[in-house]
Design a protein around this motif. Sequence first.
Motif, PDB file in Angstrom:
ATOM      1  N   THR A  35      33.615  23.642  42.579  1.00 21.32           N
ATOM      2  CA  THR A  35      33.592  25.108  42.679  1.00 21.32           C
ATOM      3  C   THR A  35      32.908  25.509  43.977  1.00 21.32           C
ATOM      4  O   THR A  35      32.015  24.798  44.461  1.00 21.32           O
ATOM      5  CB  THR A  35      32.843  25.744  41.499  1.00 21.32           C
ATOM      6  OG1 THR A  35      31.505  25.209  41.448  1.00 21.32           O
ATOM      7  CG2 THR A  35      33.547  25.444  40.187  1.00 21.32           C
ATOM      8  N   ARG A  71      35.951  29.513  49.168  1.00 19.57           N
ATOM      9  CA  ARG A  71      36.977  28.483  49.049  1.00 19.57           C
ATOM     10  C   ARG A  71      37.234  27.755  50.376  1.00 19.57           C
ATOM     11  O   ARG A  71      37.434  26.542  50.399  1.00 19.57           O
ATOM     12  CB  ARG A  71      38.258  29.133  48.512  1.00 19.57           C
ATOM     13  CG  ARG A  71      39.494  28.270  48.570  1.00 19.57           C
ATOM     14  CD  ARG A  71      39.337  26.997  47.775  1.00 19.57           C
ATOM     15  NE  ARG A  71      40.420  26.060  48.068  1.00 19.57           N
ATOM     16  CZ  ARG A  71      40.313  24.753  48.027  1.00 19.57           C
ATOM     17  NH1 ARG A  71      39.171  24.186  47.686  1.00 19.57           N
ATOM     18  NH2 ARG A  71      41.332  23.982  48.315  1.00 19.57           N
ATOM     19  N   GLY A  80      43.401  24.822  45.700  1.00 13.20           N
ATOM     20  CA  GLY A  80      42.194  24.692  44.914  1.00 13.20           C
ATOM     21  C   GLY A  80      41.668  23.271  44.839  1.00 13.20           C
ATOM     22  O   GLY A  80      42.044  22.383  45.618  1.00 13.20           O
ATOM     23  N   TYR A  81      40.777  23.069  43.873  1.00 12.68           N
ATOM     24  CA  TYR A  81      40.079  21.793  43.720  1.00 12.68           C
ATOM     25  C   TYR A  81      41.049  20.640  43.493  1.00 12.68           C
ATOM     26  O   TYR A  81      40.885  19.565  44.071  1.00 12.68           O
ATOM     27  CB  TYR A  81      39.099  21.926  42.557  1.00 12.68           C
ATOM     28  CG  TYR A  81      38.328  20.670  42.213  1.00 12.68           C
ATOM     29  CD1 TYR A  81      37.627  19.964  43.177  1.00 12.68           C
ATOM     30  CD2 TYR A  81      38.283  20.213  40.901  1.00 12.68           C
ATOM     31  CE1 TYR A  81      36.909  18.820  42.857  1.00 12.68           C
ATOM     32  CE2 TYR A  81      37.560  19.074  40.569  1.00 12.68           C
ATOM     33  CZ  TYR A  81      36.882  18.379  41.549  1.00 12.68           C
ATOM     34  OH  TYR A  81      36.179  17.248  41.225  1.00 12.68           O
ATOM     35  N   ARG A  88      40.845  34.577  32.655  1.00 14.38           N
ATOM     36  CA  ARG A  88      41.043  34.419  34.098  1.00 14.38           C
ATOM     37  C   ARG A  88      40.158  35.360  34.892  1.00 14.38           C
ATOM     38  O   ARG A  88      39.578  34.988  35.911  1.00 14.38           O
ATOM     39  CB  ARG A  88      42.509  34.685  34.448  1.00 14.38           C
ATOM     40  CG  ARG A  88      42.791  34.618  35.942  1.00 14.38           C
ATOM     41  CD  ARG A  88      44.264  34.797  36.219  1.00 14.38           C
ATOM     42  NE  ARG A  88      44.574  34.670  37.633  1.00 14.38           N
ATOM     43  CZ  ARG A  88      45.784  34.758  38.141  1.00 14.38           C
ATOM     44  NH1 ARG A  88      46.826  34.960  37.345  1.00 14.38           N
ATOM     45  NH2 ARG A  88      45.975  34.629  39.437  1.00 14.38           N
ATOM     46  N   SER A 119      34.499  33.363  39.684  1.00  7.85           N
ATOM     47  CA  SER A 119      34.896  32.269  40.576  1.00  7.85           C
ATOM     48  C   SER A 119      34.801  30.914  39.897  1.00  7.85           C
ATOM     49  O   SER A 119      35.425  29.961  40.311  1.00  7.85           O
ATOM     50  CB  SER A 119      34.015  32.288  41.832  1.00  7.85           C
ATOM     51  OG  SER A 119      32.663  32.068  41.482  1.00  7.85           O
ATOM     52  N   GLU A 120      33.960  30.828  38.819  1.00 10.52           N
ATOM     53  CA  GLU A 120      33.783  29.558  38.150  1.00 10.52           C
ATOM     54  C   GLU A 120      34.971  29.212  37.254  1.00 10.52           C
ATOM     55  O   GLU A 120      35.153  28.066  36.886  1.00 10.52           O
ATOM     56  CB  GLU A 120      32.493  29.593  37.317  1.00 10.52           C
ATOM     57  CG  GLU A 120      31.242  29.906  38.127  1.00 10.52           C
ATOM     58  CD  GLU A 120      30.600  28.671  38.689  1.00 10.52           C
ATOM     59  OE1 GLU A 120      31.049  27.578  38.341  1.00 10.52           O
ATOM     60  OE2 GLU A 120      29.644  28.791  39.463  1.00 10.52           O
ATOM     61  N   TYR A 121      35.764  30.236  36.844  1.00 13.62           N
ATOM     62  CA  TYR A 121      36.947  29.968  36.020  1.00 13.62           C
ATOM     63  C   TYR A 121      38.122  29.661  36.941  1.00 13.62           C
ATOM     64  O   TYR A 121      39.032  30.460  37.128  1.00 13.62           O
ATOM     65  CB  TYR A 121      37.244  31.149  35.095  1.00 13.62           C
ATOM     66  CG  TYR A 121      36.465  31.068  33.807  1.00 13.62           C
ATOM     67  CD1 TYR A 121      36.925  30.312  32.736  1.00 13.62           C
ATOM     68  CD2 TYR A 121      35.252  31.707  33.676  1.00 13.62           C
ATOM     69  CE1 TYR A 121      36.200  30.207  31.567  1.00 13.62           C
ATOM     70  CE2 TYR A 121      34.519  31.618  32.514  1.00 13.62           C
ATOM     71  CZ  TYR A 121      34.999  30.863  31.459  1.00 13.62           C
ATOM     72  OH  TYR A 121      34.269  30.756  30.305  1.00 13.62           O
ATOM     73  N   SER A 122      38.074  28.472  37.502  1.00 17.14           N
ATOM     74  CA  SER A 122      39.097  28.034  38.440  1.00 17.14           C
ATOM     75  C   SER A 122      40.415  27.826  37.704  1.00 17.14           C
ATOM     76  O   SER A 122      40.447  27.701  36.472  1.00 17.14           O
ATOM     77  CB  SER A 122      38.667  26.720  39.098  1.00 17.14           C
ATOM     78  OG  SER A 122      38.536  25.706  38.105  1.00 17.14           O
ATOM     79  N   GLU A 127      42.006  25.147  37.539  1.00 14.32           N
ATOM     80  CA  GLU A 127      41.906  23.848  36.869  1.00 14.32           C
ATOM     81  C   GLU A 127      41.188  23.969  35.529  1.00 14.32           C
ATOM     82  O   GLU A 127      41.600  23.365  34.531  1.00 14.32           O
ATOM     83  CB  GLU A 127      41.158  22.860  37.765  1.00 14.32           C
ATOM     84  CG  GLU A 127      41.890  22.490  39.043  1.00 14.32           C
ATOM     85  CD  GLU A 127      41.754  23.550  40.132  1.00 14.32           C
ATOM     86  OE1 GLU A 127      42.627  23.599  41.022  1.00 14.32           O
ATOM     87  OE2 GLU A 127      40.781  24.338  40.085  1.00 14.32           O
TER      88      GLU A 127
END
Length: 367
Positions: free
Chosen positions: A85, A92, A151-152, A265, A280-283, A285
């Motif tokens: 994250t 990002r 993303g990650y 989301r 932002s923590e609820y990616s 993924e």
Amino acid sequence: MAVPPRPAGRVVLVTGVSRDLGRRFARSAAAHAGVERVIGVDAVPPRGDIGGVSFVRADIRNPVIAKVIAKEAVDTVVHMSVIATPGSTGGRTMMKELNVIGTMQLLAACQTAPTVRQVVVKSTTTVYGASNRDPAMFSEEMEPRRSPYGGYAKDVADVESYVRGFSRRRPDVAVTLLRCANVLGPTMDSPLAEHLRLPVIPTVLGFDPRLQFLHELDLYAVIGHAIRTGVPGTFNVAGDGFLTLSQIARRLGRPTVPVPAALLRYGAYGSGRQRLPRRSEYSPELRGLLSFGRGVDTTRMRRELGFEPAYSTAETIADFGAGQPVTGGRIDRALAGLEQHLVPGAARLSLVGAAGPAGVSGEGADG
């Protein structure tokens, strides 16, 4: 396959020691009899005590990391600075630079360093993704059913690609890639751990994902095992067994509330003390994991790497929940207390669990 232990006197460089996982592993490695020195590297100082670890403030995105490896005569590199994250990294864009550009520079430094004989990379099962098209379990040869577009997950795919390229260019270096399941434990601080610590756990409406975990102590153990044995290859790493999110909630004593995926989301659920983690923590993924779950096959971990986790998924959840306040089941507990005060000899009414003819209790329903 059996691999003899590598010689003592190792000089180990660990990246990402400003975060808890990297710092704790570096400390444990420094205390091992077969390790001469541990050098912890990060762009910012560690947040806690690093014991016998020598800290070097360096950004792995900068070619200066090559000078650190050469000066310290490093023979083993443990890469733990791939972050999930943005957090406090600056968004990002900065996260992608740290993950991808940082890995490229680190591997370039390892490639030109004649002293380097082993590279261990902490990767993640997030590389497989999470979708409604997934198999029951992913093996190491499988690809994600839906390729990540950003993303990650995209960062991890890129990192693994660079690691494979490095392995081809330096076949004399033992490269071990550990695809770890979601790490959990009493001291673990992550978006998923934060989600499971909520007084009421939100679930995605219509889904009950099957999850698999790796205890934080087993994470340190498997990296140490990889260093000692020097077994190269890619390995899924996870504790035995699976639990659904509803089973996990019951074992943690947490009620659940189903919410539409859009509310999860945007972090739009809850108020007061019942707030979701930061948006932002609820990616993507994490939202995918909470919808579809994920499972990995760990046969190669046992047969080739020779590692056996000390904690199963269920034991990891139990240790994670130990000491946390129970926020659900008040009605069930009240009924259980009432049952204990029924007149002796009277017909016992199963007020809790409502065991049927087969005697199925609430715990049996939990699997």
